[in-house]
Design a protein around this motif. Structure first.
Motif, short mmCIF file in Angstrom:
data_model
loop_
_atom_site.label_atom_id
_atom_site.label_comp_id
_atom_site.label_asym_id
_atom_site.label_seq_id
_atom_site.Cartn_x
_atom_site.Cartn_y
_atom_site.Cartn_z
N LYS A 93 0.84 -1.21 0.00
CA LYS A 93 0.00 0.00 0.00
C LYS A 93 0.87 1.25 0.00
O LYS A 93 0.38 2.34 -0.26
CB LYS A 93 -0.97 -0.01 1.18
N ILE A 94 2.15 1.08 0.31
CA ILE A 94 3.08 2.18 0.09
C ILE A 94 3.58 2.08 -1.35
O ILE A 94 3.25 1.13 -2.05
CB ILE A 94 4.26 2.12 1.09
N GLU A 95 4.37 3.04 -1.77
CA GLU A 95 4.82 3.04 -3.16
C GLU A 95 5.54 1.74 -3.52
O GLU A 95 6.39 1.27 -2.78
CB GLU A 95 5.77 4.21 -3.37
N ASP A 96 5.18 1.18 -4.65
CA ASP A 96 5.78 -0.07 -5.10
C ASP A 96 6.83 0.24 -6.18
O ASP A 96 6.52 0.43 -7.36
CB ASP A 96 4.69 -0.99 -5.66
N GLY A 97 8.07 0.29 -5.73
CA GLY A 97 9.16 0.65 -6.63
C GLY A 97 9.31 -0.31 -7.79
O GLY A 97 9.62 0.10 -8.91
N GLU A 98 9.08 -1.60 -7.55
CA GLU A 98 9.25 -2.58 -8.62
C GLU A 98 8.18 -2.40 -9.69
O GLU A 98 8.45 -2.55 -10.88
CB GLU A 98 9.21 -3.99 -8.02
N LYS A 119 0.46 -2.46 -11.97
CA LYS A 119 0.36 -2.80 -10.55
C LYS A 119 0.82 -4.24 -10.38
O LYS A 119 0.66 -5.06 -11.27
CB LYS A 119 -1.07 -2.62 -10.04
N ARG A 120 1.39 -4.50 -9.24
CA ARG A 120 1.99 -5.79 -8.97
C ARG A 120 1.41 -6.31 -7.66
O ARG A 120 1.18 -5.55 -6.73
CB ARG A 120 3.50 -5.56 -8.81
N ALA A 121 1.17 -7.59 -7.61
CA ALA A 121 0.64 -8.19 -6.38
C ALA A 121 1.12 -9.63 -6.28
O ALA A 121 1.63 -10.20 -7.25
CB ALA A 121 -0.88 -8.13 -6.36
N THR A 122 0.94 -10.19 -5.11
CA THR A 122 1.15 -11.62 -4.92
C THR A 122 -0.20 -12.25 -4.63
O THR A 122 -0.99 -11.69 -3.86
CB THR A 122 2.10 -11.89 -3.74
N ILE A 123 -0.49 -13.35 -5.28
CA ILE A 123 -1.71 -14.11 -4.98
C ILE A 123 -1.29 -15.35 -4.19
O ILE A 123 -0.55 -16.20 -4.70
CB ILE A 123 -2.46 -14.55 -6.26
N GLY B 118 13.15 16.01 -3.45
CA GLY B 118 11.74 15.68 -3.63
C GLY B 118 11.47 14.58 -4.64
O GLY B 118 10.32 14.22 -4.87
N LYS B 119 12.52 14.06 -5.26
CA LYS B 119 12.32 13.02 -6.28
C LYS B 119 12.95 11.70 -5.83
O LYS B 119 13.98 11.70 -5.17
CB LYS B 119 12.97 13.43 -7.61
N ILE B 120 12.33 10.61 -6.25
CA ILE B 120 12.90 9.30 -5.94
C ILE B 120 14.08 9.08 -6.88
O ILE B 120 13.94 9.11 -8.11
CB ILE B 120 11.85 8.20 -6.11
N VAL B 121 15.25 8.90 -6.31
CA VAL B 121 16.45 8.74 -7.13
C VAL B 121 16.96 7.30 -7.14
O VAL B 121 17.80 6.94 -7.96
CB VAL B 121 17.58 9.68 -6.65
N ARG B 122 16.44 6.51 -6.24
CA ARG B 122 16.96 5.15 -6.14
C ARG B 122 16.02 4.35 -5.26
O ARG B 122 15.34 4.91 -4.41
CB ARG B 122 18.35 5.22 -5.51
N ARG B 123 15.97 3.03 -5.48
CA ARG B 123 15.17 2.15 -4.63
C ARG B 123 15.95 0.88 -4.37
O ARG B 123 16.86 0.53 -5.11
CB ARG B 123 13.86 1.75 -5.32
N GLY B 124 15.56 0.19 -3.30
CA GLY B 124 16.07 -1.15 -3.07
C GLY B 124 17.36 -1.21 -2.28
O GLY B 124 17.72 -0.28 -1.56
N TYR B 125 18.06 -2.33 -2.46
CA TYR B 125 19.24 -2.63 -1.65
C TYR B 125 20.30 -1.55 -1.78
O TYR B 125 20.56 -1.04 -2.87
CB TYR B 125 19.82 -3.98 -2.09
#
Lengths: 160, 264
Positions: A93-98, A119-123, B118-125
């Protein structure tokens, strides 16, 4: 008019994550008497504003599915599941980067310019016995499958 | 003084954590998750090290939090014994309801989201050396027992899910009011900034570590055991050339030792 292409993707090989979830639910959380299997799918819901959705779906599958180890099913503007299990839809429900990265990759580098949203989800497919399967599925979702501070879930359907 | 360093399938920092425990003069051993949970009561303190318990299946820390040893640790926590969760250990403590300490899951360590201008510059590990500011007074928390409020230290992080988020009303207010925020990410001068690269993972209020209301349970995303000796420091740090000196992470382990001595 936009259309939604739902791509259900699952492993053909044994799914270690689903096995771990089943093991934890049965051995650690007391669902051994009602839960007899757990399976899992990835779900991509891709909204497009033009083009033949069946053809687009084939293109998306080429990019998002590894057919050496995965199978998939395409559903246009609907989301149906087979009988025999309770499907639990879990998404961030937060931003989904993937999901954002997938959308950018499909639209940009891969040239699917008709993609307007991904949109991405797991079933989680919970094979439950007994009369109160939806209640049990909710208990499982809230007890293990989600963290309510970042995930959301929905019981999609429950057929006997 | 005997410490259990917990090991789940996928834990990968247990050996260096045990080295650090022993280097400050405590006894310790690696405690596998499938040992009898009852044996945990014979220890004076606990470290849950970093790694990827159960391959982060479902989400980081979720599966390990259901193991019987975690229920046993909850009981030991009520006795005031120190429990330090580092990185994946922090994630396990959150999923087990030991942190923030209400017994419920009151927050999540979600996927990193790095924001700049204010911008997303990177995500993840992400892994890097980060600056931390100690936010509580001395003796408030077992894992920072000997640290002064406002003291700074540089230690490494390496994680994909360290972004503290919560939908629990007034949780942040409570954490601040009760001085449960132990560490915040800061710049080299101790200034808190909400954006990347100072806030390395998008964590709410730049939080890097919190403790339980009683102070004995600490969870932190950075790895003190990876900065325990000066020789572990990055090449740009002049202390690296003085390998006999302690590294900044040593103070976490010395704090636990002192906490046990004082509370014995």
């Amino acid at each position: 008019m936009s259309q939604k292409i739902n791509l259900r993707v699952w492993l053909k090989i044994p799914d270690a994550e689903a096995a771990t979830v089943k093991n934890t639910l049965v051995r650690r959380m007391g669902f051994g008497d009602v839960l007899y299997d757990v399976k899992k799918e990835r779900l991509f819901s891709i909204e497009v504003d033009s083009g033949d959705p069946q053809e687009l779906a084939k293109g998306f599958a080429r990019e998002l599915v590894n057919e050496n180890k995965e199978s998939y099913k395409v559903l246009i503007d609907e989301l149906r599941f087979e009988e025999g299990y309770v499907p639990v839809w879990v998404a961030l429900k937060i931003e989904d980067g993937e999901a954002i990265s997938t959308q950018e990759r499909l639209r940009g580098r891969l040239g699917f310019t008709s993609v307007v949203n991904v949109k991405r989800a797991t079933i989680w497919k919970l094979y439950l016995s007994g009369m109160d399967r939806v209640a049990k599925a909710r208990e499982i979702a809230e007890g293990l499958l989600i963290n309510p501070h970042k995930d959301t879930y929905e019981i999609l359907d429950s057929k006997p | 003084m005997k410490i259990a360093v917990m090991q789940f399938p996928g834990t990968n920092c247990e050996h260096e954590t045990l080295v650090a425990v022993k280097a400050v003069g405590m006894d310790g051993e690696i405690f596998r998750w499938n040992r009898s949970a009852g044996e945990l009561s014979s220890f004076d303190g606990y470290f849950i090290p970093g790694g990827f318990s159960y391959q982060d299946r479902v989400r980081a820390g979720a599966i390990a939090s259901k193991e019987p040893v975690m229920q046993a640790l909850k009981e030991e926590a009520t006795k005031g014994k120190p429990i330090i969760g580092i990185c994946n250990g922090f994630q396990i403590l959150v999923e087990a309801g030991l942190l923030p300490g209400t017994g419920k899951i009151d927050m999540a360590l979600a996927q990193n989201v790095m924001v700049s201008n204010g911008k997303i510059v990177r995500r993840g590990y992400y892994c890097d050396w980060v600056n931390l500011r100690h936010e509580t007074p001395p003796r408030r928390c077992s894992g920072s027992f000997i640290m002064e409020r406002g003291s700074l230290f540089k230690i490494p992080i390496a994680h994909g899910e360290g972004n503290l988020v919560t939908s629990t009303p007034k949780l942040m207010e409570m954490l601040n009011d009760e001085e449960q925020v132990v560490f915040r990410y800061c710049d080299k001068n101790g200034r808190i900034k909400t954006e990347f690269p100072v806030n390395v993972n998008g964590s709410t209020e730049s939080i890097a570590g919190i403790c339980s209301p009683e102070g004995n349970v600490l969870g932190m995303m950075p790895h003190p055991e990876r900065a325990f000796f000066a020789w572990q420091l990055p090449a740009f740090d002049p202390r690296k050339q003085r390998p006999d000196e302690p590294g900044p992470g040593r103070r976490v382990f010395e704090s636990v030792k002192r906490y046990i001595e004082v509370n014995a």
